[in-house]
Write a protein that holds these residues in place. Structure first.
Motif, PDB file in Angstrom:
ATOM      1  N   THR A 177       0.842  -1.204   0.000  1.00  0.00           N
ATOM      2  CA  THR A 177       0.000   0.000   0.000  1.00  0.00           C
ATOM      3  C   THR A 177       0.873   1.248   0.000  1.00  0.00           C
ATOM      4  N   LYS A 178       1.960   1.204   0.780  1.00  0.00           N
ATOM      5  CA  LYS A 178       2.848   2.376   0.903  1.00  0.00           C
ATOM      6  C   LYS A 178       3.588   2.670  -0.392  1.00  0.00           C
ATOM      7  N   ILE A 179       3.877   1.620  -1.180  1.00  0.00           N
ATOM      8  CA  ILE A 179       4.643   1.837  -2.412  1.00  0.00           C
ATOM      9  C   ILE A 179       3.729   1.868  -3.645  1.00  0.00           C
ATOM     10  N   GLY A 180       2.417   1.895  -3.404  1.00  0.00           N
ATOM     11  CA  GLY A 180       1.480   2.057  -4.512  1.00  0.00           C
ATOM     12  C   GLY A 180       1.058   0.776  -5.193  1.00  0.00           C
ATOM     13  N   SER A 181       1.384  -0.364  -4.614  1.00  0.00           N
ATOM     14  CA  SER A 181       0.978  -1.653  -5.182  1.00  0.00           C
ATOM     15  C   SER A 181       0.369  -2.512  -4.074  1.00  0.00           C
ATOM     16  N   PRO A 182      -0.827  -2.175  -3.601  1.00  0.00           N
ATOM     17  CA  PRO A 182      -1.424  -2.934  -2.494  1.00  0.00           C
ATOM     18  C   PRO A 182      -1.640  -4.391  -2.858  1.00  0.00           C
ATOM     19  N   THR A 183      -1.343  -5.269  -1.911  1.00  0.00           N
ATOM     20  CA  THR A 183      -1.424  -6.702  -2.176  1.00  0.00           C
ATOM     21  C   THR A 183      -2.371  -7.381  -1.192  1.00  0.00           C
ATOM     22  N   ILE A 184      -2.821  -8.587  -1.574  1.00  0.00           N
ATOM     23  CA  ILE A 184      -3.559  -9.433  -0.631  1.00  0.00           C
ATOM     24  C   ILE A 184      -2.631 -10.564  -0.215  1.00  0.00           C
ATOM     25  N   ASN A 185      -2.698 -10.936   1.060  1.00  0.00           N
ATOM     26  CA  ASN A 185      -1.809 -11.945   1.608  1.00  0.00           C
ATOM     27  C   ASN A 185      -2.582 -13.201   1.995  1.00  0.00           C
ATOM     28  N   MET A 186      -2.040 -14.353   1.591  1.00  0.00           N
ATOM     29  CA  MET A 186      -2.649 -15.639   1.903  1.00  0.00           C
ATOM     30  C   MET A 186      -1.565 -16.599   2.369  1.00  0.00           C
ATOM     31  N   ARG A 187      -1.974 -17.605   3.101  1.00  0.00           N
ATOM     32  CA  ARG A 187      -1.057 -18.674   3.507  1.00  0.00           C
ATOM     33  C   ARG A 187      -1.387 -19.935   2.716  1.00  0.00           C
ATOM     34  N   ILE A 188      -0.388 -20.788   2.534  1.00  0.00           N
ATOM     35  CA  ILE A 188      -0.633 -22.093   1.936  1.00  0.00           C
ATOM     36  C   ILE A 188      -1.064 -23.034   3.055  1.00  0.00           C
ATOM     37  N   PRO A 189      -2.216 -23.697   2.922  1.00  0.00           N
ATOM     38  CA  PRO A 189      -2.699 -24.574   3.992  1.00  0.00           C
ATOM     39  C   PRO A 189      -1.671 -25.657   4.334  1.00  0.00           C
ATOM     40  N   GLU A 190      -1.667 -26.061   5.582  1.00  0.00           N
ATOM     41  CA  GLU A 190      -0.746 -27.101   6.031  1.00  0.00           C
ATOM     42  C   GLU A 190      -0.946 -28.371   5.212  1.00  0.00           C
ATOM     43  N   GLY A 191       0.171 -28.934   4.764  1.00  0.00           N
ATOM     44  CA  GLY A 191       0.112 -30.177   3.998  1.00  0.00           C
ATOM     45  C   GLY A 191      -0.049 -29.999   2.504  1.00  0.00           C
TER      46      GLY A 191
END
Length: 297
Positions: free
Chosen positions: A190-204
């Motif tokens: 967001t600060k550098i002008g390219s807001p991202t969405i963050n996700m985790r890879i499920p266990e396994g």
């Protein structure tokens, strides 16, 4: 128990590749012929984790497996069984007889290499003979080959881990998929002008090769966005080692925290890099976005 008969596909279906597609399409075809319900039986965990005591990194989470079967094949009746010690030690005939009776089965569809029951003694050929004795139909789907090679989940896992995502997708018959809840991140994008969405890879679930991918993101409202998706440990902004999936959605603005988003991977653009500054990272993201737009043209 419903009066309507079922045609049931049996298998683990990790990745739901083109071989599985042949099996699922036959299940639908038989169900239509018999005016029966097309159905799938699968397990929550890979049987090999219990049978051989080894971890099998899965191509998809159980959630994604179910979603792909419903969305891509139109089969809504999906039964997940917990693969337990009891199931592992069950005689194959008992397992099938229980299924036929409890699920009201008219027909069973399996792959050529299907084996089940205690010590894997139940094979596709034995199943077909047993079904004949029970007055139940049975189809055994032969191996599906691409480029002279039998398509398998094992081969696809190796391709995803090595970054050969386009070849993996050819064997899957569609893009490799990750569906997860959007989490709060570092907010650097967001600060550098390219807001991202963050996700985790499920266990396994398998971790694709660290790097940046040309991808697409599908939001809960059905809208679709081109995405620059980074898989890795974000070395520019963090010293932590947990793996995240960070997607910059092109031409999107809004808050997606807590939303369930599906990301589809199309092409590996470059390895993950540690940049000297936020401005260097910003310039690279813009370049990755241009390459992503070019790719999808």
């Amino acid at each position: 128990m419903t009066d309507r008969k079922k045609v049931m596909a049996l298998g683990f279906f990790d990745g739901i590749h083109v071989g599985h597609a042949a099996l699922l399409n036959m299940t639908k075809e038989r169900a239509a012929q018999l005016d029966a319900v097309p159905s799938v039986l699968t397990f929550d965990v890979h049987p090999d984790t219990l049978v051989f005591k080894k971890d099998i990194p899965l191509i998809n989470s159980a959630y994604d497996r179910k979603d792909i079967i419903q969305r891509c094949f139109g089969i809504d009746d999906i039964l997940f069984i917990h693969f337990s010690q009891k199931v592992m030690h069950m005689d194959w005939q008992e397992f099938i007889d229980n299924l036929i009776d409890e699920m009201n089965l008219a027909w069973i569809v399996v792959g050529h290499d299907f084996c089940f029951g205690y010590k894997g003694l139940g094979t596709a050929k034995k199943l077909k003979l047993h079904c004949e004795q029970r007055g139940v139909g049975c189809d055994i789907i032969p191996a599906v080959c691409r480029d002279g090679t039998v398509v398998s989940s094992t081969m696809i896992r190796e391709l995803i881990q090595s970054g050969h995502i386009e070849k993996a997708n050819a064997y899957l018959g569609r893009p490799h998929t990750l569906t997860e809840t959007v989490r709060s991140g570092y907010h650097l994008g967001t600060k550098i002008g390219s807001p991202t969405i963050n996700m985790r890879i499920p266990e396994g679930v398998i971790i694709p090769k660290y790097g940046v991918y040309a991808a697409k993101a599908y939001l809960p409202d059905g809208s679709e966005y081109l995405s620059v998706t980074n898989v890795g440990v974000r070395p520019t902004v963090s010293d932590e080692k947990h793996v995240s999936v960070e997607s910059y959605l092109l031409d999107f603005s809004g808050n997606l925290y807590g939303a369930i988003v599906r990301v589809e991977f199309f092409s590996f653009l470059r390895p993950e890099i540690k940049f000297g500054s936020a401005s260097e990272l910003s310039a690279q993201i813009k370049h990755d976005a241009e390459r992503t737009r070019e790719y999808f043209k």
